[in-house]
Design a protein around this motif. Structure first.
Motif, mmCIF file in Angstrom:
data_model
loop_
_atom_site.group_PDB
_atom_site.id
_atom_site.type_symbol
_atom_site.label_atom_id
_atom_site.label_comp_id
_atom_site.label_asym_id
_atom_site.label_seq_id
_atom_site.Cartn_x
_atom_site.Cartn_y
_atom_site.Cartn_z
ATOM 1 N N LYS A 68 0.824 -1.204 0.000
ATOM 2 C CA LYS A 68 0.000 0.000 0.000
ATOM 3 C C LYS A 68 0.864 1.263 0.000
ATOM 4 C CE LYS A 68 -3.400 2.491 2.824
ATOM 5 N NZ LYS A 68 -4.121 2.492 4.123
ATOM 6 N N LEU A 69 0.551 2.195 -0.902
ATOM 7 C CA LEU A 69 1.236 3.489 -0.936
ATOM 8 C C LEU A 69 0.610 4.395 0.121
ATOM 9 C CD1 LEU A 69 3.257 5.442 -2.313
ATOM 10 C CD2 LEU A 69 1.410 6.100 -3.868
ATOM 11 N N LEU A 70 1.433 4.831 1.106
ATOM 12 C CA LEU A 70 0.932 5.689 2.178
ATOM 13 C C LEU A 70 0.901 7.155 1.766
ATOM 14 C CD1 LEU A 70 2.770 4.109 5.259
ATOM 15 C CD2 LEU A 70 0.360 3.855 4.611
ATOM 16 N N TRP A 71 1.973 7.613 1.131
ATOM 17 C CA TRP A 71 2.010 8.988 0.656
ATOM 18 C C TRP A 71 3.066 9.153 -0.421
ATOM 19 C CZ3 TRP A 71 6.854 10.863 1.505
ATOM 20 C CH2 TRP A 71 7.542 10.491 2.669
ATOM 21 N N LYS A 72 2.939 10.257 -1.153
ATOM 22 C CA LYS A 72 3.889 10.580 -2.209
ATOM 23 C C LYS A 72 4.222 12.063 -2.118
ATOM 24 C CE LYS A 72 4.356 10.774 -7.271
ATOM 25 N NZ LYS A 72 3.695 10.473 -8.567
ATOM 26 N N ALA A 73 5.509 12.375 -2.022
ATOM 27 C CA ALA A 73 5.961 13.765 -2.001
ATOM 28 C C ALA A 73 6.489 14.126 -3.379
ATOM 29 C CB ALA A 73 7.058 13.944 -0.954
ATOM 30 N N SER A 74 6.143 15.295 -3.863
ATOM 31 C CA SER A 74 6.582 15.736 -5.184
ATOM 32 C C SER A 74 7.348 17.051 -5.089
ATOM 33 C CB SER A 74 5.365 15.912 -6.112
ATOM 34 O OG SER A 74 4.660 14.692 -6.233
ATOM 35 N N GLY A 75 7.981 17.433 -6.206
ATOM 36 C CA GLY A 75 8.672 18.707 -6.266
ATOM 37 C C GLY A 75 10.120 18.650 -5.838
ATOM 38 N N LEU A 76 10.728 17.435 -5.838
ATOM 39 C CA LEU A 76 12.103 17.288 -5.372
ATOM 40 C C LEU A 76 13.133 17.429 -6.488
ATOM 41 C CD1 LEU A 76 11.564 14.292 -2.921
ATOM 42 C CD2 LEU A 76 11.539 16.732 -2.425
ATOM 43 N N GLY A 77 12.667 17.585 -7.710
ATOM 44 C CA GLY A 77 13.595 17.763 -8.819
ATOM 45 C C GLY A 77 14.240 16.467 -9.259
ATOM 46 N N THR A 78 15.087 16.553 -10.272
ATOM 47 C CA THR A 78 15.735 15.363 -10.817
ATOM 48 C C THR A 78 16.977 15.003 -10.010
ATOM 49 O OG1 THR A 78 17.031 16.706 -12.340
ATOM 50 C CG2 THR A 78 14.927 15.869 -13.149
ATOM 51 N N GLY A 79 17.418 13.754 -10.184
ATOM 52 C CA GLY A 79 18.615 13.306 -9.501
ATOM 53 C C GLY A 79 18.534 11.840 -9.126
ATOM 54 N N TYR A 435 10.853 3.201 1.443
ATOM 55 C CA TYR A 435 10.977 4.521 0.827
ATOM 56 C C TYR A 435 11.692 4.388 -0.510
ATOM 57 C CZ TYR A 435 9.930 6.328 5.530
ATOM 58 O OH TYR A 435 9.348 6.614 6.740
ATOM 59 N N LEU A 436 11.104 4.992 -1.540
ATOM 60 C CA LEU A 436 11.671 4.943 -2.883
ATOM 61 C C LEU A 436 11.715 6.358 -3.472
ATOM 62 C CD1 LEU A 436 9.746 1.828 -4.261
ATOM 63 C CD2 LEU A 436 12.124 1.900 -3.492
ATOM 64 N N ARG A 437 12.916 6.850 -3.686
ATOM 65 C CA ARG A 437 13.067 8.139 -4.375
ATOM 66 C C ARG A 437 12.964 7.868 -5.867
ATOM 67 N NH1 ARG A 437 15.938 13.047 -4.344
ATOM 68 N NH2 ARG A 437 14.934 14.145 -6.082
ATOM 69 N N GLU A 438 12.093 8.587 -6.557
ATOM 70 C CA GLU A 438 11.901 8.397 -8.000
ATOM 71 C C GLU A 438 11.877 9.755 -8.678
ATOM 72 O OE1 GLU A 438 12.031 7.088 -11.395
ATOM 73 O OE2 GLU A 438 11.894 5.495 -9.899
ATOM 74 N N GLN A 439 13.085 10.261 -9.039
ATOM 75 C CA GLN A 439 13.224 11.577 -9.649
ATOM 76 C C GLN A 439 12.500 12.650 -8.833
ATOM 77 O OE1 GLN A 439 15.326 12.421 -12.069
ATOM 78 N NE2 GLN A 439 16.038 10.316 -12.118
ATOM 79 N N ASP A 440 11.494 13.297 -9.352
ATOM 80 C CA ASP A 440 10.857 14.424 -8.682
ATOM 81 C C ASP A 440 10.102 14.027 -7.413
ATOM 82 O OD1 ASP A 440 10.192 17.314 -8.850
ATOM 83 O OD2 ASP A 440 8.140 16.580 -9.001
ATOM 84 N N ALA A 441 9.930 12.725 -7.183
ATOM 85 C CA ALA A 441 9.056 12.265 -6.104
ATOM 86 C C ALA A 441 9.782 11.377 -5.097
ATOM 87 C CB ALA A 441 7.866 11.504 -6.687
ATOM 88 N N LEU A 442 9.183 11.265 -3.919
ATOM 89 C CA LEU A 442 9.552 10.271 -2.915
ATOM 90 C C LEU A 442 8.279 9.536 -2.539
ATOM 91 C CD1 LEU A 442 11.510 8.947 -0.881
ATOM 92 C CD2 LEU A 442 10.912 10.775 0.729
ATOM 93 N N LEU A 443 8.314 8.202 -2.647
ATOM 94 C CA LEU A 443 7.140 7.389 -2.348
ATOM 95 C C LEU A 443 7.376 6.587 -1.073
ATOM 96 C CD1 LEU A 443 7.768 7.161 -5.707
ATOM 97 C CD2 LEU A 443 5.395 6.424 -5.583
#
Length: 449
Positions: A68-79, A435-443
């Motif tokens: 289950k995905l609890l939350w997703k943060a966006s706006g972190l930019g590329t990297g 926790y999975l960082r995926e470019q602009d997002a953190l899931l």
């Protein structure tokens, strides 16, 4: 009827137990409400830089559509940075607009708390963004930008405490052109980093001020005019990060640079030993694994390979004795990392392949490896928790694999959503969450059983 005295005493004890237990639970709840987290992941590959999570009670298999995905943060930019976690905050890096930044996020929901510019946008559009995982030490944080900017920030506010640049302040260089990528190490009052210069291959700085304590000098050539560290690879820093060691009873720091594995004395930075055979001229990336007097190291690409070294002390000198060596076609890790668990090491084998493999580390015997194509494609970044390996493939496939020498047992897969560029950042498992960082997002996924 009168209740027997012994029964009354038992009831009284039970009531007292309930009150005490209730008090303890209330206290724990109060701590939780203050976000007094007991577990941290304060740096690259965790507290001990070994990618071993102490989490238990996790899912033994994943549902068909993944946890289950609890939350997703966006706006972190590329990297390609992973994350560090300390207290109620998560720290990572990204490239937003024309800048590279360090971010602090809420551990509860991923909300951005502050963002501090560390340096300029990276010049390579195909591989834009930072690669460093921030290192947290109490109320300070350390991070390295792709252009070699080393920064110290306050964790509470993101305010800059001090700043250095590997090229300008140390004459540093990378072995190839994808930018500085290490995650710095804090050890006592020192901050350890790898500028990659001949007179500052590794540097120890005062962690509070940035002042130089010592720097490792490495001659360019030996008496015969050949590269001092060996002919394989290239001069300069690599894409690996420093680890601690007490081989031979002497405190030292071990890392991989462009010319292979090196170790330096923790007291003065003097080069203690080096080993060249597993390097390559393109990019040397995985972090070494240290176990007592042994060092397990690997690199990818055509010339790479894997070796186990035994560090022998002979008087005041050290030697790296090769226990075994596997050429790249037999065993190599590209850049997804390796995990030692008891008598075994688990890794993704092959350049750009990430083939699950289990190795008996003392002998180099391959216990098992997946035949044919694995469930995902490209290199695989790995971590361990609760009896399982978490494989994160370049094509954004997540795989749960039992960490057992008894054979390959796949326990579930799912796709990370909205993946656009290579899905490389290392996964982190902490507090029942993935926790999975995926470019602009953190899931953030719930993986509690």
């Amino acid at each position: 009827m009168t209740r027997p005295k012994s029964s009354f005493v038992r009831v009284l004890i039970c009531l007292v137990g309930v009150v005490v237990t209730g008090g303890v639970l209330t206290a724990l709840a109060a701590d939780s409400s203050k976000k007094n987290y007991l577990l941290d992941w304060p740096q690259w590959r965790g507290p001990n830089r070994d990618d071993l999570s102490t989490d238990t009670g996790l899912l033994r298999e994943w549902p068909t559509d993944g946890p289950k995905l609890l939350w997703k943060a966006s706006g972190l930019g590329t990297g390609f940075s992973s994350i560090s976690i300390a207290g109620d905050r998560i720290y990572t890096m990204g490239e937003r607009g024309e800048d590279q930044l360090v971010f602090a996020l809420s551990r509860q929901d991923g909300k951005e708390l502050w963002a501090t510019v560390i340096g300029p946008k990276w010049k390579d559009a195909n591989y834009s963004g930072p690669r460093c995982t921030p290192t947290v030490d109490g109320n300070l944080l350390y991070a390295v930008g792709t252009s070699g900017d080393l920064i110290c920030l306050e964790t509470a506010t993101g305010k800059t405490v001090w700043k250095k640049n590997f090229e300008k302040d140390f004459g540093g260089k990378m072995m190839s052109g994808w930018g500085f990528s290490e995650s710095p190490l804090v050890d006592g009052d020192k901050l350890l980093c790898t500028p990659g210069a001949q007179n500052a291959m590794v540097a120890a700085l005062n962690k509070k001020t940035g002042a130089k304590i010592w720097a490792t000098e490495v001659p360019s050539n030996d008496a015969e005019g050949k590269p001092f560290l060996g002919e394989g690879g290239k001069d300069g820093a690599a894409y690996s990060s420093i680890v601690n060691s007490n081989s031979g009873g002497v405190k030292q720091y071990i890392t991989l640079v462009g010319r292979g594995v090196i170790s330096v004395d923790a007291k003065n930075g003097k080069l203690l030993w080096h080993y060249n055979r597993i390097t390559n001229p393109t990019a040397v990336i995985p972090t070494a694994i240290v176990n007592g007097d042994y060092v397990f190291a690997s690199s990818g690409y055509k010339e790479g390979g894997t070796a186990l070294l035994k560090i022998a002390r002979k008087g005041t000198k050290f030697e790296a004795e090769e226990v075994y060596y596997h050429p790249g076609k037999e065993m190599q890790n590209h850049h997804g990392g390796m995990v030692m668990l008891g008598d075994y090491i688990f890794l993704g084998h092959g350049h750009n392949k990430g083939i699950p493999m289990c190795v008996e580390w003392k002998t180099g015997k391959i216990v098992w490896q997946v035949e044919g194509r694995p469930v995902g494609s490209g290199s695989a970044a790995v971590t361990y928790a609760d009896g399982h390996m978490y494989f994160r493939y370049q094509d954004a496939t997540m795989a749960l694999i039992e960490a057992s020498p008894d054979g390959y047992k796949l326990k579930g897969t799912f796709k990370i959503p909205d993946s656009e560029k290579p899905s490389w950042p290392h996964p982190v498992v902490l507090g029942g969450k993935l926790y999975l960082r995926e470019q602009d997002a953190l899931l953030c996924y719930d993986i509690k059983s």
